[in-house]
Every structure is written in structure tokens, then in C-alpha cells.
Design an enzyme around this catalytic site. Structure first.
Site, PDB file in Angstrom:
ATOM      1  N   THR A 219      -3.592   3.615   7.296  1.00 16.97           N
ATOM      2  CA  THR A 219      -2.246   3.051   7.418  1.00 16.97           C
ATOM      3  C   THR A 219      -1.493   3.421   6.151  1.00 16.97           C
ATOM      4  OG1 THR A 219      -3.007   1.228   8.794  1.00 16.97           O
ATOM      5  CG2 THR A 219      -0.890   0.950   7.700  1.00 16.97           C
TER       6      THR A 219
ATOM      7  N   LYS B 259       2.449   1.802  13.624  1.00 16.17           N
ATOM      8  CA  LYS B 259       1.529   0.899  12.941  1.00 16.17           C
ATOM      9  C   LYS B 259       2.292  -0.171  12.172  1.00 16.17           C
ATOM     10  CE  LYS B 259      -2.411  -0.799  11.682  1.00 16.17           C
ATOM     11  NZ  LYS B 259      -3.496  -0.097  10.968  1.00 16.17           N
TER      12      LYS B 259
ATOM     13  N   LYS C  32      -0.890  -4.304   1.275  1.00 20.50           N
ATOM     14  CA  LYS C  32      -0.361  -2.942   1.194  1.00 20.50           C
ATOM     15  C   LYS C  32       0.440  -2.599   2.441  1.00 20.50           C
ATOM     16  CE  LYS C  32      -2.859   0.191   2.750  1.00 20.50           C
ATOM     17  NZ  LYS C  32      -3.107   0.909   4.027  1.00 20.50           N
TER      18      LYS C  32
END
Length: 296
Positions: A95, A170, A238
Site C-alpha cells: 500500500t 486501496k 501510514k
């Protein structure tokens, strides 16, 4: 196929294992060789660098921690893009940021290489069971070339558009998970504080309109006091940071995401960076002056 693999963490190790068992020849590199011991014992070949992986592979797959790791692997001198032969397909399943995916794709195309951004959803359970959802950005024909490899790991593989589209998808996934996670942990804290059995509540609401992946998969872990990582808090922070950056760039107002990101920052501050995302429950307990069983 000759498949290069970079990264063997909580999810990557299981995913690579499926590729090995499907009969592909696998060349693996990880920052710490010990983390690849299981894969090497199962027949994977060790490589000393990402460059060596690229040189020996038709397809290179990576799943690492952070965008700066992705950049280093692919774009630094002696990295994967510079070392792979024309015709190779690069598949980053980390990701990461959409703009970085586009940058890698452009650099790869200049050398006759296809690059796909293909992040996944499904957590450690999906990785172990080979039922991940895989969202792919890049050239459709490149996806078809590597579909036999991706099919070893996922039950849903969808082409979402050009380079960066997989990462944008995502972001949508992580934004939705952020919202469901806070609702899930608040619900379960309320349940035990009201004297209910957390397991019974999960069984009932998880089969109704409130049912979601988080309550049905992570709820039982909370109930038994299991906060081990299926997905690290530090990595979710993150991911939410990437999402917030993209939202700011688009001028979007996303107060729910901003709130949950701050609560997970509290989890980091409390020392939970290496626990699973379900440890948000521990943060809410502390903020409410409650023990994990709901008692004061």
C-alpha cells in the site's frame, strides 16, 4: 514462471508460499534473511539484493512497509527498474502512494518494462487462505500476463485503470476500514461495559446489518485478548496518512478519517505500533477509564 519476491512480512510470507506451492520458481530477497527461512526451506532461491531478484525473474512482486521502501527498491541506482530485462512485469503489492506508482510505471515503460500497482485487502487471514482482493492499476495486458501468479493469492482480481488506480482504490478501502474500526471497538466496549458477553454480541450483530469484516474477524480476537498483528498499527497509520494527503490534494473534507487517524496516533504513542489494528480497543478503554473487560 520465474517469480521474484521482495518482502516476507506477516502477509508477504503467506502470499509467496502460495506462489511456491503453485509450482512457480521463486527468487526471494528480504532485508533480514531469517524472515525468508520458511520460504527457502520450501524451495525458494535466495537473492542478495533486489537487483539480483530482477535479473533472474520474469515477474517481480514486492510487498514491503512504506513508500520510501518501495522507492528504494524500484528507483534507486541498481534497483529493480534498472536491473530488470525488457519484457519483465513488476508488481508492487505494497500500500503506497498513487503518485509513486505512476512514477515507477513511467520509469519502467522507458525501459520496455510493465509496472503494476496491485495493493491487496484481506489481512493476514486473506493472505493465509489465498482469498485476498487485489486491486490493479496499469496496463490491462500486463495484468493478464501475471494473472496466473496473482490467482495464487487472491480470489478477486480487478483491473481498476491506469497506473496509480490500484493505489487509489486501496485508499478507498482503508478509508472505509478506518470508519468501521472505530464503530466496531466502540460497540464492543459498550457491550462489555453493559455487562454483555462480547462473543454473544459479535455473533448476533455480525450476522445482521452491522456485520462487517472487522467485527467478524477482529472482534473475536479482541474478545479473547489477542492483539497480535494481522496488520500492524504503524502500517495503518501510514495508510491513513497517504489517504489524508490525497484528500487534501483533492480538496475533500473527511473528518471521520482525520479523527480515526488521530486515535491511531494515540495508539502509537501508547506503544502499540507493532500490535494489530484491533488494539484501537485498548486506546478507547484507556480513554474511558475502563479495563478491557469493561470494568472500572
Amino acid at each position: 514462471m520465474r517469480v521474484g519476491w521482495i518482502g516476507a512480512g506477516v502477509m508477504g510470507s503467506s502470499m509467496c508460499g502460495h506462489v511456491l506451492r503453485a509450482g512457480h520458481e521463486v527468487y526471494v530477497y528480504t532485508r533480514t534473511k531469517a524472515s525468508a527461512d520458511g520460504l527457502l526451506a520450501a524451495g525458494a532461491h535466495w537473492c542478495a539484493s533486489p537487483a539480483e531478484v530482477a535479473q533472474k525473474s520474469e515477474v517481480v512482486v514486492s510487498i514491503v512497509g512504506y513508500p520510501h521502501d518501495v522507492r528504494a527498491i524500484y528507483l534507486e541506482d541498481g534497483g529493480v527498474v534498472a536491473s530488470a530485462a525488457p519484457g519483465t512485469v513488476l508488481v508492487d503489492m505494497t500500500t503506497s502512494s498513487p503518485s509513486l506508482a505512476q512514477e515507477i510505471a513511467a520509469a519502467a515503460a522507458a525501459r520496455g518494462i510493465d509496472a503494476l500497482d496491485a495493493p491487496v485487502s484481506g489481512g493476514d487471514v486473506g493472505a493465509r487462505n489465498a482469498t485476498l482482493s487485489i486491486m490493479v492499476g496499469g496496463e490491462a495486458q500486463a495484468l493478464e500476463r501475471v494473472r496466473p501468479v496473482l490467482s495464487c493469492m487472491g480470489s478477486t482480481i480487478r483491473h481498476m485503470g491506469p497506473a496509480g488506480a490500484g493505489q487509489h482504490t486501496k485508499v478507498c478501502n482503508q478509508m472505509l476500514i478506518a470508519g468501521t474500526m472505530i464503530g466496531m471497538v466502540e460497540s464492543l466496549l459498550y457491550a462489555v461495559s453493559a455487562g454483555l458477553s462480547m462473543e454473544d454480541v459479535i455473533a448476533v450483530i455480525g450476522s445482521g446489518a452491522a456485520g462487517c469484516w472487522s467485527v467478524n474477524n477482529l472482534g473475536p480476537r479482541i474478545a479473547r485478548g489477542d492483539f497480535d498483528p494481522g496488520f500492524f498499527v504503524k502500517h495503518f497509520v501510514k495508510d491513513m496518512g497517504i489517504a489524508l494527503e490525497e484528500c487534501r490534494r483533492m480538496g475533500l473534507f473527511v473528518p471521520g478519517l482525520a479523527l480515526v487517524e488521530q486515535l491511531y496516533q494515540a495508539a502509537m504513542a501508547q506503544g502499540y505500533a507493532h500490535l494489530g489494528t484491533q488494539s484501537l480497543y485498548k486506546v478507547l478503554c484507556a480513554m474511558s477509564g475502563r479495563r478491557e473487560d469493561g470494568s472500572k
